[in-house]
Scaffold this motif. Sequence first.
Motif, PDB file in Angstrom:
ATOM      1  N   VAL A 109       0.876  -1.173   0.000  1.00 56.71           N
ATOM      2  CA  VAL A 109       0.000   0.000   0.000  1.00 56.71           C
ATOM      3  C   VAL A 109       0.909   1.217   0.000  1.00 56.71           C
ATOM      4  N   TYR A 110       0.958   1.898  -1.135  1.00 55.62           N
ATOM      5  CA  TYR A 110       1.852   3.044  -1.295  1.00 55.62           C
ATOM      6  C   TYR A 110       1.040   4.329  -1.314  1.00 55.62           C
ATOM      7  N   PHE A 111       1.260   5.195  -0.316  1.00 60.94           N
ATOM      8  CA  PHE A 111       0.604   6.496  -0.257  1.00 60.94           C
ATOM      9  C   PHE A 111       1.494   7.512  -0.970  1.00 60.94           C
ATOM     10  N   HIS A 112       1.051   7.912  -2.161  1.00 62.31           N
ATOM     11  CA  HIS A 112       1.789   8.894  -2.955  1.00 62.31           C
ATOM     12  C   HIS A 112       1.362  10.325  -2.595  1.00 62.31           C
ATOM     13  N   THR A 113       0.531  10.456  -1.616  1.00 60.38           N
ATOM     14  CA  THR A 113      -0.070  11.723  -1.226  1.00 60.38           C
ATOM     15  C   THR A 113       0.968  12.806  -0.972  1.00 60.38           C
ATOM     16  N   THR A 114       0.852  13.929  -1.694  1.00 60.50           N
ATOM     17  CA  THR A 114       1.698  15.135  -1.568  1.00 60.50           C
ATOM     18  C   THR A 114       3.190  14.855  -1.726  1.00 60.50           C
ATOM     19  N   VAL A 115       3.537  13.776  -2.381  1.00 62.50           N
ATOM     20  CA  VAL A 115       4.950  13.479  -2.638  1.00 62.50           C
ATOM     21  C   VAL A 115       5.510  14.496  -3.628  1.00 62.50           C
ATOM     22  N   GLN A 116       6.698  15.011  -3.331  1.00 59.13           N
ATOM     23  CA  GLN A 116       7.387  15.944  -4.210  1.00 59.13           C
ATOM     24  C   GLN A 116       8.650  15.271  -4.734  1.00 59.13           C
ATOM     25  N   LYS A 117       8.901  15.398  -6.025  1.00 55.46           N
ATOM     26  CA  LYS A 117      10.030  14.689  -6.615  1.00 55.46           C
ATOM     27  C   LYS A 117      11.364  15.150  -6.053  1.00 55.46           C
ATOM     28  N   GLU A 118      11.445  16.414  -5.570  1.00 55.07           N
ATOM     29  CA  GLU A 118      12.715  16.913  -5.034  1.00 55.07           C
ATOM     30  C   GLU A 118      13.004  16.377  -3.642  1.00 55.07           C
ATOM     31  N   ASP A 119      11.961  16.006  -2.881  1.00 53.68           N
ATOM     32  CA  ASP A 119      12.149  15.680  -1.467  1.00 53.68           C
ATOM     33  C   ASP A 119      11.810  14.246  -1.086  1.00 53.68           C
ATOM     34  N   ASN A 120      10.821  13.652  -1.736  1.00 53.69           N
ATOM     35  CA  ASN A 120      10.288  12.386  -1.237  1.00 53.69           C
ATOM     36  C   ASN A 120      10.362  11.222  -2.211  1.00 53.69           C
TER      37      ASN A 120
END
Length: 245
Positions: A109-120
């Motif tokens: 179960v992968y929560f991609h919620t508010t993921v930013q490519k620079e940080d997460n």
Amino acid sequence: MGSSEDMSVVILASDLGIDARSLLSPEERDEAAEVWHDCPPPPPLADADFSDLEALQAFRVEGSDRSGNRIFRIVGKYFPAPVISGERLKNYVFQKIYTELEEGPFCIVYFHTTVQKEDNNPGMSVLRWIYEELPSHYKERLKVVYFVHPGIRSRLVFATLGRFLLSGGLYWKIKYISRLQYLSEDIKKGQVEIPEFVQIHDDILENRPLTDYGIEPDPLHLTEVPAMEFSMGRYEEKWSSRAYM
């Protein structure tokens, strides 16, 4: 050599890459089939210290989905990709799988919620590398990947490039979950802990449904596209987890 038995010798070049089992008799092939298998997974790194990653709770084994698959929860926002090398991430994930998911089928179960490519986001190439490094029986035991809050950009990336960037075995296991209410169809309430910010984000999308389709403005970058680059420890590998808690 003093024997009346015929003897034959087959000489092969070392670079032909021929499976030696083809030279065996049918009976010998049946016996060999029992011992030709993948090598067992390497033991976890006993002396490796992953306490900083454990404190973040980005990767955690929890309950089970409705099909009985154990849940390996991943919260993308909790993962500080810029300061973790791909090799260390692989070792940590492997240790979690080998020690906490030793038997039976499992899901992610992968929560991609508010993921930013620079940080997460560690990069799709890193995720593919980790999956490909898993022994085949672990790949078979992974039944489905629930991709929560993918957004339109992530969907487009996987739809156009996913088959090239991910192996077929992983690509066809991805199931997109645009709202938490749809996740409940596969996972009973209480089986996986949903972070508060994920619930808040879900409520925002309920009030702004066009954000998912790129029509409504997205000032909070709620549908950020996954990173493609290979994030390999752009900063020091040692870092303080408190800054990301």
